[in-house]
Design a protein around this motif. Structure first.
Motif, PDB file in Angstrom:
ATOM      1  N   HIS A  22      37.760   2.598  10.255  1.00 18.79           N
ATOM      2  CA  HIS A  22      38.052   2.510   8.818  1.00 18.79           C
ATOM      3  C   HIS A  22      37.468   3.697   8.061  1.00 18.79           C
ATOM      4  N   GLU A  26      39.614   6.345   5.908  1.00 20.01           N
ATOM      5  CA  GLU A  26      39.326   6.531   4.481  1.00 20.01           C
ATOM      6  C   GLU A  26      39.000   7.983   4.159  1.00 20.01           C
ATOM      7  N   PHE A  57      45.464  -0.845  12.470  1.00 19.14           N
ATOM      8  CA  PHE A  57      45.169  -0.862  11.038  1.00 19.14           C
ATOM      9  C   PHE A  57      46.202  -0.121  10.190  1.00 19.14           C
TER      10      PHE A  57
END
Length: 178
Positions: A22, A26, A57
């Protein structure tokens, strides 16, 4: 080696790798211009897990390769250095953001050698470093961009990352050299 503690089990490793994924997504505003390069040995299976997480994801297939840093090590004389390395770059890395993946960062010398190998293969837009464990004691000014867990250690301790593909188990242990 004398086992001192189990630092991470499979569930903790999985959570850390998901968090690192993640953070990579990001920071890079997605996965489109990324490629992952695992540093042999245990960085390779970790890079494939990160790529699988990115697929899950973001729905994006991120290319994965690997690098053997042996020929770029600074502790081998040219006569001792191998002439070939077991390295596979995922296509042309020029202009891409390369995320180097390793299990542990300690002195920074392995990361430096991997960076040299990347530049020998092309000119990426940028190079980022993701590690599962940062144990400190840097000898070079190299700081990972993504860290699963910081583990302060002494010089006589060993952090051993075990992965299913190589060791038959997912686990991170702290041991003391005998």
């Amino acid at each position: 080696m004398i086992l001192k503690a189990t630092l991470m089990d499979e569930a903790a490793m999985t959570r850390s790798l998901a968090r690192i994924t993640h953070e990579i997504i990001e920071r890079n505003q997605g996965c489109d211009a990324l490629c992952l390069i695992g540093i042999k040995r245990r960085g390779v299976p970790l890079s494939y897990i990160l790529a699988a997480n990115m697929q899950k994801f973001e729905g994006t297939d991120v290319p994965v390769g690997y690098v053997d840093i042996t020929r770029y090590r600074d502790d081998l004389t040219p006569a001792c250095a191998p002439t070939t390395a077991d390295t596979l770059f995922p296509g042309d890395i020029t202009g891409k953001t390369v995320v180097l993946v390793d299990d542990v960062i300690y002195t920074g010398r392995t990361a430096r050698a991997a960076i040299e190998a990347v530049f020998a293969a092309g000119r990426p837009k940028s190079i980022q470093l993701a590690v599962l464990i940062d144990r400190g004691h840097r000898e070079l000014p190299i700081k990972p961009d993504f860290v699963g867990k910081n583990v302060p250690t002494s010089h006589d301790e060993i952090v051993q990352v075990m992965v299913q593909e190589i060791d038959g188990i997912w686990q991170v242990c702290l041991a003391k050299a005998e």
